[in-house]
Design a protein around this motif. Structure first.
Motif, PDB file in Angstrom:
ATOM      1  N   ARG A   1       6.135  -2.257   3.100  1.00  9.68           N
ATOM      2  CA  ARG A   1       6.909  -3.347   2.522  1.00  9.68           C
ATOM      3  C   ARG A   1       5.958  -4.284   1.770  1.00  9.68           C
ATOM      4  N   VAL A   2       6.517  -5.269   1.102  1.00  8.77           N
ATOM      5  CA  VAL A   2       5.687  -6.332   0.531  1.00  8.77           C
ATOM      6  C   VAL A   2       5.127  -7.147   1.693  1.00  8.77           C
ATOM      7  N   CYS A   3       3.817  -7.163   1.819  1.00  2.87           N
ATOM      8  CA  CYS A   3       3.170  -7.832   2.953  1.00  2.87           C
ATOM      9  C   CYS A   3       2.457  -9.094   2.471  1.00  2.87           C
ATOM     10  N   GLN A   4       2.524 -10.144   3.252  1.00  2.00           N
ATOM     11  CA  GLN A   4       1.896 -11.409   2.856  1.00  2.00           C
ATOM     12  C   GLN A   4       0.406 -11.422   3.127  1.00  2.00           C
ATOM     13  N   ASN A   5      -0.052 -10.541   3.993  1.00  2.00           N
ATOM     14  CA  ASN A   5      -1.483 -10.490   4.308  1.00  2.00           C
ATOM     15  C   ASN A   5      -1.822  -9.113   4.851  1.00  2.00           C
ATOM     16  N   ILE A   6      -3.109  -8.887   5.076  1.00  2.00           N
ATOM     17  CA  ILE A   6      -3.565  -7.560   5.483  1.00  2.00           C
ATOM     18  C   ILE A   6      -3.140  -7.234   6.910  1.00  2.00           C
ATOM     19  N   SER A   7      -2.934  -8.254   7.745  1.00  2.00           N
ATOM     20  CA  SER A   7      -2.468  -7.992   9.113  1.00  2.00           C
ATOM     21  C   SER A   7      -1.075  -7.393   9.110  1.00  2.00           C
ATOM     22  N   GLU A   8      -0.200  -7.939   8.260  1.00  2.00           N
ATOM     23  CA  GLU A   8       1.133  -7.354   8.122  1.00  2.00           C
ATOM     24  C   GLU A   8       1.048  -5.923   7.608  1.00  2.00           C
ATOM     25  N   ALA A   9       0.159  -5.711   6.640  1.00  2.00           N
ATOM     26  CA  ALA A   9      -0.001  -4.371   6.077  1.00  2.00           C
ATOM     27  C   ALA A   9      -0.475  -3.383   7.140  1.00  2.00           C
ATOM     28  N   ARG A  10      -1.367  -3.831   8.022  1.00  2.00           N
ATOM     29  CA  ARG A  10      -1.860  -2.948   9.088  1.00  2.00           C
ATOM     30  C   ARG A  10      -0.714  -2.489   9.979  1.00  2.00           C
ATOM     31  N   GLU A  11       0.106  -3.419  10.425  1.00  2.00           N
ATOM     32  CA  GLU A  11       1.185  -3.053  11.339  1.00  2.00           C
ATOM     33  C   GLU A  11       2.194  -2.137  10.662  1.00  2.00           C
TER      34      GLU A  11
ATOM     35  N   ILE B   1       0.853  -1.196   0.000  1.00  2.00           N
ATOM     36  CA  ILE B   1       0.000   0.000   0.000  1.00  2.00           C
ATOM     37  C   ILE B   1       0.887   1.243   0.000  1.00  2.00           C
ATOM     38  N   GLU B   2       0.578   2.177  -0.887  1.00  2.00           N
ATOM     39  CA  GLU B   2       1.235   3.487  -0.912  1.00  2.00           C
ATOM     40  C   GLU B   2       0.197   4.550  -0.596  1.00  2.00           C
ATOM     41  N   GLU B   3       0.586   5.513   0.223  1.00  2.27           N
ATOM     42  CA  GLU B   3      -0.309   6.620   0.562  1.00  2.27           C
ATOM     43  C   GLU B   3       0.435   7.946   0.458  1.00  2.27           C
ATOM     44  N   GLU B   4      -0.296   8.975   0.064  1.00  2.00           N
ATOM     45  CA  GLU B   4       0.240  10.341   0.003  1.00  2.00           C
ATOM     46  C   GLU B   4      -0.515  11.196   1.016  1.00  2.00           C
ATOM     47  N   TYR B   5       0.222  11.992   1.786  1.00  3.30           N
ATOM     48  CA  TYR B   5      -0.367  12.847   2.808  1.00  3.30           C
ATOM     49  C   TYR B   5      -0.051  14.313   2.520  1.00  3.30           C
TER      50      TYR B   5
ATOM     51  N   CYS C   1      -3.927  14.012  -3.480  1.00  7.03           N
ATOM     52  CA  CYS C   1      -3.268  12.824  -2.928  1.00  7.03           C
ATOM     53  C   CYS C   1      -4.123  11.590  -3.207  1.00  7.03           C
ATOM     54  N   GLY C   2      -3.439  10.479  -3.433  1.00  9.82           N
ATOM     55  CA  GLY C   2      -4.150   9.224  -3.675  1.00  9.82           C
ATOM     56  C   GLY C   2      -3.554   8.093  -2.861  1.00  9.82           C
ATOM     57  N   MET C   3      -4.140   6.916  -3.025  1.00  9.99           N
ATOM     58  CA  MET C   3      -3.573   5.698  -2.438  1.00  9.99           C
ATOM     59  C   MET C   3      -3.491   4.644  -3.537  1.00  9.99           C
ATOM     60  N   HIS C   4      -2.443   3.849  -3.507  1.00  7.37           N
ATOM     61  CA  HIS C   4      -2.222   2.802  -4.495  1.00  7.37           C
ATOM     62  C   HIS C   4      -2.130   1.462  -3.774  1.00  7.37           C
ATOM     63  N   VAL C   5      -2.738   0.444  -4.349  1.00 10.13           N
ATOM     64  CA  VAL C   5      -2.705  -0.901  -3.779  1.00 10.13           C
ATOM     65  C   VAL C   5      -2.085  -1.848  -4.791  1.00 10.13           C
ATOM     66  N   HIS C   6      -1.012  -2.519  -4.392  1.00  8.53           N
ATOM     67  CA  HIS C   6      -0.342  -3.513  -5.224  1.00  8.53           C
ATOM     68  C   HIS C   6      -0.764  -4.913  -4.776  1.00  8.53           C
ATOM     69  N   VAL C   7      -1.057  -5.776  -5.752  1.00  3.67           N
ATOM     70  CA  VAL C   7      -1.359  -7.182  -5.464  1.00  3.67           C
ATOM     71  C   VAL C   7      -0.406  -8.036  -6.298  1.00  3.67           C
TER      72      VAL C   7
END
Length: 377
Positions: free
Chosen positions: A59-69, A12-16, A128-134
């Protein structure tokens, strides 16, 4: 022979935007603030086009829980260092009352080139936008899934809308950001491509002419990433609340897996012409979740609550497999609370009812956005 299942890893990428913590106006990021963040976040933070912006990427996260942290750590670190300079980040796609003509771009070769090439169009890019990589390793599968996933981009946009105000005025739109971004070249819905080779040929044609250096200058709503073995959704407004970012990312991840699962059974989602999907894109941009989208299967405008229930039903087994049932179900919370555009308008209207001036009501909206940024940290 069974298809090898992709990892469906997530990034996940975010711009603030950075605002003055007292008067809530946009503020330039001091060089030292960026250096402080870079020292702690080790390559996961960078300047954006304008000096009032900052970008992070998990970072490259294996699941959404990793992405949250990881995303929680990124948001918290930016906030901590910004506070040392009297600043606060907000995660909304437009600042409610800032004037783009007063902003300055970062003095880096990449951004100087953009300023030169895109002229007055890029100067308005106070968004600003957000990008989601899968993660999808096979290139042809990436193209096939981009072709099909495009249908759901308006649904994701509707849930994400966070830019109702522009230069102090209510635009009447839920996502004004797209009206600015769409002025750039090579934006909008991705074209339907036959495979990876056609994508490469098309990109190379522009590279050979000297129009672009590589595919990173292709800014479609959904694209094969220029740097990673992923498909990259770029349709969403950035989210004030961390948990809403995660919900949208999980929906993107699960929709991708659902479409891959159909492919594995020699089935596929119907690919509609961009002319039709573009109508839903406009409805999402204009109304968010409030006026429904066209269900082309039944040929009627359908209430967004019903569309979301159908989507959640389609991806239930994928959410279970990917461990994100909680996050995709939380999309219902966005409907209950209203998307950010609705919440911002609510704050503005309540402030005006309380007798505040328009300027003070707009500052209350920014204050609300600062609070929402920190709500889930």
């Amino acid at each position: 022979m069974a298809l090898q299942e992709p990892p469906f890893s997530i990034g996940i990428e975010e711009e603030y935007l950075l605002v003055d913590a007292v008067n809530l106006t946009l503020a330039q990021a001091p060089d030292q603030l960026m250096q402080d963040c870079m020292a702690e976040l080790d390559g996961q933070v960078s300047p954006e086009f304008l000096q009032c912006q900052i970008e992070v990427g998990t970072r490259v996260c294996q699941n959404i829980s990793e992405a949250r942290e990881d995303l929680k750590r990124l948001r918290s670190t930016v906030s901590k260092h910004a506070a040392n300079y009297g600043l606060a980040p907000i995660a909304a796609s437009c600042h409610p009352f800032a004037d783009w003509k007063e902003q300055h771009h970062v003095d880096k070769d990449r951004y100087n080139d953009l300023q030169r090439d895109l002229a007055g169009v890029v100067r308005r890019m106070l968004i600003c936008g957000m990008h989601v990589h899968v993660g999808i390793p096979d290139p042809d599968t990436r193209i096939d899934l981009v072709n099909q996933l495009s249908y759901f981009l308006p649904h994701l946009l509707a849930l994400s809308a966070s830019s109702p105000f522009w230069q102090g005025d209510d635009t009447g739109l839920a996502s004004y950001r797209l009206t600015v971004f769409d002025n750039l070249p090579r934006t909008g819905l991705p074209p339907h491509l036959s495979g990876w080779s056609e994508f490469e040929r098309s990109v190379q044609a522009l590279v050979d002419i000297g129009v672009i250096e590589d595919s990173s200058k292709i800014w479609w709503d959904l694209r094969p990433s220029s740097h990673f073995p992923t498909i990259e959704s770029r349709i969403c407004d950035v989210q004030p609340r961390l948990e809403h970012t995660l919900s949208l990312a999980a929906l993107t991840q699960c929709l991708t897996r659902m479409l891959w699962r159909l492919k594995a059974k020699n089935q596929r989602w119907r690919v509609y012409d961009n002319f039709l999907v573009g109508e839903n894109r406009w409805r999402a941009q204009r109304y968010g979740i409030n006026e429904g989208l066209v269900d082309f299967g039944i040929g009627a405008i359908t209430d967004f609550h019903a569309l979301l229930e159908e989507m959640l039903s389609l991806i239930e087994q994928d959410a279970d497999q990917l461990g994100c049932l909680q996050e995709v179900s939380a999309a219902k919370d966005i409907l209950t609370m209203g998307v950010s555009a609705d919440r911002q308008r609510g704050v503005f209207q309540e402030s005006q009812k309380a007798g505040k001036s328009k300027d003070d009501a707009l500052r209350d909206v920014v204050r609300h956005l600062v609070e929402e940024y920190h709500a889930d940290l």
